[in-house]
Design a protein around this motif. Structure first.
Motif, PDB file in Angstrom:
ATOM      1  N   PRO A 212      -8.679  -2.342  -3.531  1.00 20.84           N
ATOM      2  CA  PRO A 212      -7.327  -2.104  -4.045  1.00 20.84           C
ATOM      3  C   PRO A 212      -7.060  -0.618  -4.270  1.00 20.84           C
ATOM      4  CG  PRO A 212      -8.741  -3.153  -5.689  1.00 20.84           C
ATOM      5  CD  PRO A 212      -9.470  -3.214  -4.391  1.00 20.84           C
ATOM      6  N   HIS A 213      -8.100   0.157  -4.663  1.00 27.74           N
ATOM      7  CA  HIS A 213      -7.788   1.583  -4.905  1.00 27.74           C
ATOM      8  C   HIS A 213      -7.451   2.312  -3.614  1.00 27.74           C
ATOM      9  CE1 HIS A 213     -12.140   0.760  -5.554  1.00 27.74           C
ATOM     10  NE2 HIS A 213     -12.346   1.734  -4.710  1.00 27.74           N
ATOM     11  N   HIS A 214      -8.072   1.926  -2.497  1.00 29.07           N
ATOM     12  CA  HIS A 214      -7.692   2.583  -1.246  1.00 29.07           C
ATOM     13  C   HIS A 214      -6.342   2.089  -0.722  1.00 29.07           C
ATOM     14  CE1 HIS A 214     -12.142   3.384  -1.234  1.00 29.07           C
ATOM     15  NE2 HIS A 214     -11.629   4.589  -1.078  1.00 29.07           N
ATOM     16  N   LEU A 215      -5.928   0.910  -1.188  1.00 32.00           N
ATOM     17  CA  LEU A 215      -4.610   0.404  -0.782  1.00 32.00           C
ATOM     18  C   LEU A 215      -3.473   0.944  -1.653  1.00 32.00           C
ATOM     19  CD1 LEU A 215      -5.362  -3.389  -0.101  1.00 32.00           C
ATOM     20  CD2 LEU A 215      -4.636  -1.688   1.589  1.00 32.00           C
ATOM     21  N   PHE A 216      -3.793   1.236  -2.926  1.00 34.26           N
ATOM     22  CA  PHE A 216      -2.703   1.548  -3.865  1.00 34.26           C
ATOM     23  C   PHE A 216      -2.751   2.969  -4.420  1.00 34.26           C
ATOM     24  CE2 PHE A 216      -2.893  -3.068  -3.828  1.00 34.26           C
ATOM     25  CZ  PHE A 216      -1.549  -3.398  -3.688  1.00 34.26           C
ATOM     26  N   LEU A 217      -3.743   3.758  -4.023  1.00 38.95           N
ATOM     27  CA  LEU A 217      -3.805   5.152  -4.485  1.00 38.95           C
ATOM     28  C   LEU A 217      -4.128   6.049  -3.307  1.00 38.95           C
ATOM     29  CD1 LEU A 217      -6.100   4.779  -7.669  1.00 38.95           C
ATOM     30  CD2 LEU A 217      -3.649   5.325  -7.685  1.00 38.95           C
TER      31      LEU A 217
ATOM     32  N   ARG B 118      -3.895   5.768   3.985  1.00 34.26           N
ATOM     33  CA  ARG B 118      -3.515   4.618   3.155  1.00 34.26           C
ATOM     34  C   ARG B 118      -2.449   3.795   3.887  1.00 34.26           C
ATOM     35  NH1 ARG B 118      -0.100   2.597  -0.933  1.00 34.26           N
ATOM     36  NH2 ARG B 118       1.499   4.058  -0.257  1.00 34.26           N
ATOM     37  N   GLN B 119      -1.488   4.509   4.459  1.00 32.94           N
ATOM     38  CA  GLN B 119      -0.416   3.810   5.177  1.00 32.94           C
ATOM     39  C   GLN B 119      -0.961   3.057   6.388  1.00 32.94           C
ATOM     40  OE1 GLN B 119       2.585   3.550   3.700  1.00 32.94           O
ATOM     41  NE2 GLN B 119       2.816   1.959   5.272  1.00 32.94           N
ATOM     42  N   PHE B 120      -1.947   3.648   7.061  1.00 33.83           N
ATOM     43  CA  PHE B 120      -2.537   2.985   8.244  1.00 33.83           C
ATOM     44  C   PHE B 120      -3.133   1.628   7.853  1.00 33.83           C
ATOM     45  CE2 PHE B 120      -5.711   2.000  11.428  1.00 33.83           C
ATOM     46  CZ  PHE B 120      -5.066   2.325  12.621  1.00 33.83           C
ATOM     47  N   LEU B 121      -3.768   1.570   6.678  1.00 35.25           N
ATOM     48  CA  LEU B 121      -4.359   0.294   6.229  1.00 35.25           C
ATOM     49  C   LEU B 121      -3.262  -0.763   6.070  1.00 35.25           C
ATOM     50  CD1 LEU B 121      -6.822   1.649   3.469  1.00 35.25           C
ATOM     51  CD2 LEU B 121      -7.351   1.163   5.880  1.00 35.25           C
ATOM     52  N   TRP B 122      -2.142  -0.354   5.459  1.00 29.03           N
ATOM     53  CA  TRP B 122      -1.027  -1.297   5.268  1.00 29.03           C
ATOM     54  C   TRP B 122      -0.388  -1.680   6.604  1.00 29.03           C
ATOM     55  CZ3 TRP B 122      -0.047  -4.229   1.253  1.00 29.03           C
ATOM     56  CH2 TRP B 122      -0.537  -3.838   0.001  1.00 29.03           C
ATOM     57  N   ASP B 123      -0.370  -0.730   7.539  1.00 23.97           N
ATOM     58  CA  ASP B 123       0.234  -1.021   8.846  1.00 23.97           C
ATOM     59  C   ASP B 123      -0.672  -1.889   9.725  1.00 23.97           C
ATOM     60  OD1 ASP B 123       2.442   0.446   8.155  1.00 23.97           O
ATOM     61  OD2 ASP B 123       1.806   2.269   9.217  1.00 23.97           O
ATOM     62  N   HIS B 124      -1.930  -2.055   9.333  1.00 26.09           N
ATOM     63  CA  HIS B 124      -2.876  -2.856  10.120  1.00 26.09           C
ATOM     64  C   HIS B 124      -3.558  -3.885   9.229  1.00 26.09           C
ATOM     65  CE1 HIS B 124      -2.132   0.722  12.493  1.00 26.09           C
ATOM     66  NE2 HIS B 124      -2.397  -0.038  13.539  1.00 26.09           N
ATOM     67  N   LEU B 125      -2.721  -4.593   8.474  1.00 26.56           N
ATOM     68  CA  LEU B 125      -3.264  -5.568   7.517  1.00 26.56           C
ATOM     69  C   LEU B 125      -4.155  -6.601   8.192  1.00 26.56           C
ATOM     70  CD1 LEU B 125      -0.280  -6.501   5.172  1.00 26.56           C
ATOM     71  CD2 LEU B 125      -2.432  -5.380   4.544  1.00 26.56           C
TER      72      LEU B 125
ATOM     73  N   GLN C 166      -8.045   5.553   8.464  1.00 26.14           N
ATOM     74  CA  GLN C 166      -7.647   5.129   9.810  1.00 26.14           C
ATOM     75  C   GLN C 166      -8.857   5.063  10.737  1.00 26.14           C
ATOM     76  OE1 GLN C 166      -4.369   7.280  11.518  1.00 26.14           O
ATOM     77  NE2 GLN C 166      -4.797   6.558  13.596  1.00 26.14           N
ATOM     78  N   ALA C 167      -9.675   6.123  10.721  1.00 22.22           N
ATOM     79  CA  ALA C 167     -10.818   6.169  11.643  1.00 22.22           C
ATOM     80  C   ALA C 167     -11.780   5.006  11.382  1.00 22.22           C
ATOM     81  CB  ALA C 167     -11.546   7.499  11.495  1.00 22.22           C
TER      82      ALA C 167
END
Ligand code: DOR
Ligand code: ZN
Length: 350
Positions: free
Chosen positions: A182-187, A211-218, A160-161
């Motif tokens: 992909p590893h930071h997105l899926f693990l 990890r969730q923050f990355l998906w929430d800020h695609l 997130q930071a």
């Protein structure tokens, strides 16, 4: 069974193909074969070879090896520790960009942080500076970019930071992009711990909330880059395992599976795996370079991989999207699991 889809050839601006120097891990033939098997028609190789690419001579040697072995298009990043500025103007026309490591990773080519501004001054090219810059160095990157606003790509944003920092720099109008692996997105960190050394890479895997923050800020990040960083099983099982995981053959199926689950749209997929990397690298893409992907479900198996290391942190996952055919400038170069290209048929991008 679902039909096939056609996508443009994918572009990965961040791979480590280990050639020359560590070809027991990967080489330009196996690495670019893995790229085709994963749907990539262009990759950019990083300079942290056993003998790093800090001189025009080393770069020329590397390019001439790739010319003989590569089966997809390939570009190269130059490297620096801040003491090879005399080489810079000789390589501008031969590279994709400059890679600078501000944090420790495989090979240990970390710069003295005091040199970052000097490096920015010296790199008098429009080609991007690729930074390995984790959270602890965000302020330094921001102040350097404010005073010397050269094109910058932050590699493998993982938390997130780190993503908030890039979004803030973009809001200021600074010339910055970033990639997520992909590893930071899926693990997440917990899943990584279960994988032991096979889940160890730099940046390290993060807690689920990051990890969730990355998906929430695609839309906060530009590119999904594999950071394909192969090491042998034996090296990974040793007392001092190196950082890194392979990724070229698993990125597209993971992303297509996420798309099917409604986590991202086709247009976001195309932006992150094709259009934005093309923009970053200044590449013209053409309609005659494309891939056909079978959309049925399968399990990722180590035995099926073309990468020399023969393992994946995603082995055992059920995914959709297996590359059936790759067409590079009108020629079929990969079909049904087999290579259909001659070693050396890939182009060097400059
Ligand atoms: O995990 C990593 N492995 N991160 C890097 O930045 C480098 C890479 C490698 O070269 O193995
Ligand atoms: Zn890397």
């Amino acid at each position: 069974m679902m039909a096939s889809i056609i996508l443009p050839g994918l572009i990965d601006p961040h791979v480590h193909l280990r050639d020359p120097g560590q070809i027991h891990k990967e080489d330009f033939f196996t690495g670019t074969s893995a790229a085709l098997a994963g749907g990539y028609t262009t990759v950019v190789d990083m300079p942290n070879n056993a003998e790093p690419i800090f001189s025009e001579k080393k770069l020329d040697e590397k390019i001439s090896i790739a010319r003989q072995k590569a089966v997809c298009d390939i570009g190269f990043n130059f490297g620096t520790l801040g003491d090879n500025f005399d080489q810079f103007s000789n390589v501008y026309d031969k590279v994709a960009g400059l890679k600078v490591y501000l944090n420790i990773t495989t090979g240990g080519f970390i710069i003295d942080k005091k040199k970052l501004a000097e490096i920015y001054q010296a790199w008098e090219s429009d080609k991007p500076i690729f930074l390995h810059a984790e959270d602890d160095v965000s302020d330094l990157v921001l102040s350097t970019l404010r005073s010397i606003p050269r094109r910058t790509h932050i590699c493998h944003v993982s938390s997130q930071a780190e993503l908030e920092f890039v979004m803030k720099a973009k809001d200021e109008g600074l010339p910055i992009t970033c990639g997520v692996t992909p590893h930071h997105l899926f693990l997440n960190e917990t899943e990584g711990d279960k994988l032991g050394a096979f889940g160890h890479m730099k940046p390290l895997l993060k807690p689920e909330k990051d990890r969730q923050f990355l998906w929430d800020h695609l839309d906060g990040f530009d590119i999904v880059e594999s950071d394909h960083a192969p090491h042998t099983k034996q090296e990974k099982q040793s007392d001092n395992p190196p950082f890194g995981v392979p990724g070229l053959e698993t990125t597209l199926p993971l992303i297509l599976t996420a798309e099917a689950e409604g986590k991202l749209t086709r247009s976001q997929l195309l932006a992150k795996l094709h259009t934005n990397p093309a923009k970053l690298l200044g590449l013209q893409t053409d309609q005659t370079t494309k891939i056909e992907v079978d959309m049925s479900e399968y399990e990722i198996n180590n035995e099926d991989l073309k990468a020399k290391c023969g393992w994946s942190p995603f082995a055992g996952r059920r995914v959709i999207g297996k590359v059936k055919k790759v067409i590079l400038r009108g020629s079929t170069v990969y079909k049904n699991g087999s290579l259909a290209a001659e070693a050396g048929s890939g182009r060097i991008i400059q």
